[in-house]
Design an enzyme around this catalytic site. Structure first.
Site, mmCIF file in Angstrom:
data_model
loop_
_atom_site.group_PDB
_atom_site.id
_atom_site.type_symbol
_atom_site.label_atom_id
_atom_site.label_comp_id
_atom_site.label_asym_id
_atom_site.label_seq_id
_atom_site.Cartn_x
_atom_site.Cartn_y
_atom_site.Cartn_z
ATOM 1 N N HIS A 555 90.935 36.883 116.575
ATOM 2 C CA HIS A 555 90.294 35.695 115.999
ATOM 3 C C HIS A 555 89.337 35.051 116.997
ATOM 4 O O HIS A 555 89.564 33.943 117.480
ATOM 5 C CB HIS A 555 91.357 34.695 115.530
ATOM 6 C CG HIS A 555 92.061 35.130 114.289
ATOM 7 N ND1 HIS A 555 93.347 35.616 114.272
ATOM 8 C CD2 HIS A 555 91.632 35.164 112.997
ATOM 9 C CE1 HIS A 555 93.694 35.929 113.031
ATOM 10 N NE2 HIS A 555 92.670 35.671 112.231
ATOM 11 N N HIS A 596 84.819 29.916 109.407
ATOM 12 C CA HIS A 596 86.099 29.948 108.692
ATOM 13 C C HIS A 596 87.331 30.039 109.597
ATOM 14 O O HIS A 596 88.430 29.714 109.156
ATOM 15 C CB HIS A 596 86.109 31.088 107.659
ATOM 16 C CG HIS A 596 86.483 32.401 108.263
ATOM 17 N ND1 HIS A 596 85.606 33.167 109.006
ATOM 18 C CD2 HIS A 596 87.659 33.092 108.266
ATOM 19 C CE1 HIS A 596 86.216 34.257 109.429
ATOM 20 N NE2 HIS A 596 87.464 34.232 108.983
ATOM 21 N N ASP A 597 87.184 30.484 110.837
ATOM 22 C CA ASP A 597 88.349 30.573 111.731
ATOM 23 C C ASP A 597 88.116 29.787 113.024
ATOM 24 O O ASP A 597 88.768 30.058 114.044
ATOM 25 C CB ASP A 597 88.648 32.049 112.069
ATOM 26 C CG ASP A 597 89.647 32.674 111.109
ATOM 27 O OD1 ASP A 597 90.411 31.918 110.482
ATOM 28 O OD2 ASP A 597 89.653 33.914 110.980
HETATM 29 N N1 LIG Z 1 93.704 45.327 109.898
HETATM 30 C C1 LIG Z 1 94.615 44.355 109.731
HETATM 31 N N2 LIG Z 1 95.931 44.641 109.856
HETATM 32 C C2 LIG Z 1 96.880 43.704 109.672
HETATM 33 N N3 LIG Z 1 96.613 42.418 109.385
HETATM 34 C C3 LIG Z 1 95.318 42.073 109.250
HETATM 35 C C4 LIG Z 1 94.263 43.017 109.416
HETATM 36 N N4 LIG Z 1 93.098 42.378 109.234
HETATM 37 C C5 LIG Z 1 93.398 41.095 108.955
HETATM 38 N N5 LIG Z 1 94.732 40.910 108.970
HETATM 39 C C6 LIG Z 1 95.484 39.675 108.681
HETATM 40 O O1 LIG Z 1 94.916 39.101 107.520
HETATM 41 C C7 LIG Z 1 94.720 37.744 107.796
HETATM 42 C C8 LIG Z 1 93.592 37.111 107.036
HETATM 43 O O2 LIG Z 1 93.504 35.755 107.447
HETATM 44 P P1 LIG Z 1 93.381 35.393 109.000
HETATM 45 O O3 LIG Z 1 92.025 35.783 109.497
HETATM 46 O O4 LIG Z 1 93.863 34.037 109.230
HETATM 47 O O5 LIG Z 1 94.445 36.383 109.717
HETATM 48 C C9 LIG Z 1 94.366 37.713 109.279
HETATM 49 C C10 LIG Z 1 95.361 38.671 109.821
HETATM 50 O O6 LIG Z 1 96.589 38.025 110.009
#
Ligand SMILES: Nc1ncnc2c1ncn2[C@@H]1O[C@@H]2COP(=O)(O)O[C@H]2[C@H]1O
Length: 828
Positions: A555, A596-597
């Site tokens: 992130h 967004h993050d």
């Molecule tokens: N390739 C991936 N494998 C596992 N989890 C993922 C992957 N990509 C995104 N995520 C999860 O999906 C979530 C989407 O929201 P967030 O970006 O808050 O945090 C992200 C991760 O926790």
């Protein structure tokens, strides 16, 4: 007879085993018992019996076949007095846009096989038939003309059918052209993925159709029918007063019925996957030594009950061999020794599952669905009204059911149809796919993503917040950032799906969001839309990027840039498809994506709640991170005129831009994933309707939410090297969270994401299966970007391969990729 008796003077919780193994001979486990009885006792003749005369010539269970010794071996799979599968008149729905020779051949073949047919020419007509059909009127077989997707889109229809309740065991056949098998393998996979059971080549030769149909009836329809009886068996087991546990061959609990919760004083989600050893005082390897594994055990064992003394129980352990001759499972049946009264029922119920546990979501969705279907039956009205559910939909179902009590038959039938509509997907939330409990990484990951924090499991609080106060002052003067030809060259491709974001990260010295953002600002004319100069946007981008944490492995601002790039690519594609967003909508979507993050701490919301962080306290444990991202972006932007990109918007435009940005950022919260997806699918399930609905506000909201959601988790649909790198980054971030949870004694949100033991391929397979697959298909159906599906399927197959080959760590995966493709992988 085996009697193991341990020292009776030993402490209360020590083992007391009194038992014996059943039978002295060396017969294999269970399957040879009752054999004669089974064939005599349960065989039914095909023409009569307790289920009445069979209209179809097809034997639906092995027991229905005429018994002769040559068939004996083939019938070994079902040897128990079993629940006989449904034995209905078989019905087929033929979906052909027009009646041609091929349709006719299938029709005749069905007639010859005594299969009753209904013909439908369009998707809508067929779905109406399926949804309005009642229990006596359901279809065992759908034959879809998939020769020309312009007339009937077999993939789309199949998905809809599989989402229609009651059609999980229906056999779906796609009739394709000969050329289909010669060159179009991805299409075959797509159809199979959607839920088609078999693709067959269309022919107008009746004999060939008949042979195909006969094979399908025997090899697919019949096993499906048999499988459907599991529902009844599971219900029986679940409601059994006795305690029943099934373990695998290494004695890990695979199944436990409801009574088990009372006996152990634990919830099912705490019980499943536990070694049986943890609930028995005695050592299982003593009770079931290797040499006696094939034998039943019958005796008294002491069971550990959470928060209580050990309890002596009568236990019968039955080995079962599902594959081969060594036991693959053990069935543990517990009862109170010599009990006359209902001992288990007298035990109190364990506490409800905490939020954040998989158990809680599954129960939730189960209850809602069962309530919905119960509501459709007049007889269950009392049960329904007694349930403490307050959703308006439940009240509607209640009221309609009450009306049914006193109306005419015709009116009742109409109300039944209304209730069927109300029951459709999309009206109830939350919705989610059933998660396989045998897939701990998937349950871990998906459970953690789709549920909130565990408030009960917090073992220790930690007041040290990992959140800094946002608003890092920028040290970079954007105006002085020099254009760079290498960056410019790369950004030429910034709207393509295989854009190399990692290269941008590298050549911009970790400032991908600034450069990518500026490129988007220019491409989508955002300065004109917001009526501000480019320097304000540049300063804004620098501040936004500065407020991402570069030390987060996932992130960070590269993820934000990636999501903004995907958003740009989607907007571009939508424009090509004539789904035009206006300039303001485009700019807003890009701003939401960029921010967004922002200020993401590299820990999940569940972690923040469990550690009682100030942010979790501020937002009442609800949508913690996403609320913070949206609030931070506005706080920063409005707090400094030099970066305030909204400053020249009039009051109304600002108000509406702010509402949309907040809505989009909040939509990235994964706990509402299935709700957003289901709503989108229910409105945009078919391209034709989509054009009309998108003009309405509600449709626009759904599109925008879906757009940012797909962009946010699109990494499994990117080219493989990028997909692997994102998987590495997210896993690393999860691992770091687990490390911190361990060191601070906090509840571990995703125990499987332990750097010492985690299988990356497994986690990715679970993520794709549960979260990504359906969403990408829905989005591709709307936006028409088949590359999303192609990359996703390729990546999925590669993760499967890695898993099979035991390539589980990121280091191994990366070195494997470098060996396969030294040029591409070394560029990362
Ligand atoms: N390739 C991936 N494998 C596992 N989890 C993922 C992957 N990509 C995104 N995520 C999860 O999906 C979530 C989407 O929201 P967030 O970006 O808050 O945090 C992200 C991760 O926790």
């Amino acid at each position: 007879m085996l009697i193991v008796s341990e020292d009776s003077t030993s402490a209360r919780n020590e083992a007391t085993i009194v038992g014996h193994h059943v039978g002295e001979s060396t017969e294999p486990p269970i399957e040879e018992q009752n054999e004669d009885e089974d064939f005599e006792g349960t065989g039914t003749s095909s023409s009569s019996g307790r289920y009445g005369p069979r209209k179809s010539s097809l034997a639906l269970t092995p027991e229905d076949e005429t018994f002769d010794s040559s068939q004996h071996k083939a019938l070994m799979d079902i040897q128990y007095p079993t629940v006989l599968p449904p034995n209905p008149q078989l019905k087929a729905l033929l979906m052909f846009p027009k009646v041609d020779g091929i349709c006719d051949a299938f029709r005749k073949a069905c007639e010859r096989e005594h299969v009753e047919i209904t013909h439908s020419k369009s998707k809508m007509e067929a779905l109406d038939l399926l949804q309005s059909s009642n229990i006596n009127d359901s279809y065992n077989l759908l034959i879809i003309d998939a020769r020309n997707s312009k007339f009937l889109d077999a993939e789309d229809i199949t998905r809809c059918v599989r989402h229609t309740s009651g059609y999980q065991f229906t056999t779906i056949i796609a009739v394709v052209k000969k050329s289909f098998f010669e060159k179009e393998q991805p299409q075959l996979i797509a159809l199979l993925d959607a839920g088609v059971n078999r693709c067959i080549i269309g022919t107008s030769k009746e004999e060939i159709c008949c042979t195909e149909l006969r094979q399908i009836l025997h090899s697919i329809v019949r096993p499906h029918n048999v499988m459907s009886t599991q529902q009844a068996l599971y219900t029986a087991l679940h409601r059994l007063k006795q305690v029943l546990i099934i373990t695998d061959e290494i004695h890990r609990i695979q199944y436990a019925n409801k009574s088990t919760e009372r006996l152990l004083n634990m919830r099912l989600d705490e019980i499943i996957s536990r070694p049986i050893q943890e609930i028995l005082v005695s050592d299982v390897s003593t009770i079931m030594p290797q040499s006696k594994l094939n034998k039943e055990f019958d005796g008294i064992l002491t069971v550990k009950r959470k928060g209580h003394d050990g309890t002596a129980m009568h236990v019968r352990i039955v080995p079962v061999a599902c594959i081969g001759r060594t036991p693959t499972h053990f069935v543990f049946n517990f009862d109170e020794p010599g009990s006359q009264h209902d001992f288990i029922a007298s035990l109190p119920q364990p506490k409800e599952a905490p939020r954040g546990s998989l158990h809680s979501i599954r129960r939730g969705s189960y209850d809602v669905r069962s309530v919905a279907s119960d509501g459709l039956r007049r007889t269950s009205l009392a049960k329904l009204t007694s349930l403490p559910l307050e959703a308006p939909i439940t009240k509607i179902v209640n009221l309609l059911s009450q009306i049914q009590e006193s109306c005419s038959n015709d009116e009742a039938k109409l109300i039944d149809r209304v209730l069927e509509f109300l029951k459709r997907e999309g009206l109830y939330s939350p919705q989610m796919k059933e998660i396989r409990p045998d897939d701990p990484i998937a349950t871990d990951l998906i459970g953690a993503l789709l549920t909130g924090p565990s408030i009960y499991s917090s073992r220790r609080s930690s007041n040290d917040s990992i959140i800094r106060v946002a608003n890092r002052t920028s040290v970079v003067n954007p105006i002085k950032i020099k254009p760079n030809s290498q960056v410019e060259d790369l950004l030429e491709t910034s709207l393509t799906w295989d854009f190399d974001i990692f290269k941008l990260e590298e050549i911009t010295g970790q400032r991908p969001l600034y450069y990518l953002g500026l490129d988007m600002v220019r491409r989508f004319d955002m300065c004109a839309t917001f009526n501000i100069d480019e320097d304000t946007f540049k300063r804004w981008l620098v501040v936004i990027e500065d407020n991402y944490h570069q030390q987060n492995s996932y992130h960070n601002s590269s993820h934000a840039a990636d999501v903004m790039q995907a958003t740009g690519a989607f907007i571009n594609q939508l424009a090509k498809k004539d789904f035009v967003m206006d300039r303001m909508d485009e700019a807003i979507a890009l701003i939401a994506a960029a921010a967004h993050d922002i200020d993401h701490p590299g820990r999940s919301s569940a972690f923040l709640c469990n550690s009682k962080s100030p942010l979790a306290v501020l937002y009442n444990d609800l949508t913690v991170l996403e609320s913070h991202h949206a609030a931070t972006m506005f706080k920063l932007t409005l707090g400094d005129d030099k970066i305030n990109i909204f400053k020249n918007l009039d009051k109304e435009s600002y108000k509406s831009a702010r509402a949309v940005i907040i809505d989009m950022i909040l939509a990235t919260e994964m706990t509402r994933h299935f709700e957003h997806l289901a709503k989108f699918v229910s409105v945009f399930g078919s391209d034709v309707e989509a054009r009309d609905v998108q003009m309405e506000d509600e449709g626009q909201v759904l599109i925008r939410r879906m757009l940012i959601k797909v962009a946010d988790v699109s990494n499994p649909s990117r080219p493989q090297p990028y997909c692997v790198e994102w998987a590495r980054r997210i896993a690393e971030e999860y691992f770091t969270q687990t490390d911190e949870e361990k060191s601070k004694g906090l509840p571990i949100v995703m125990p499987m994401f332990d750097r010492a033991t985690c299988s990356i391929p497994k986690s990715q397979i679970g993520f794709i299966e549960y979260i990504i697959q359906d969403m990408m298909h829905a989005w591709n159906g709307f936006i028409d970007m088949p590359e999303l599906i192609t990359y996703m399927q390729y990546n999925y197959s590669q993760w499967k391969k890695f898993e099979e080959q035991g390539i589980l760590t990121l280091a191994d995966i990366k070195s494997k990729l470098t060996t396969l493709n030294p040029r591409k992988s070394s560029s990362k």
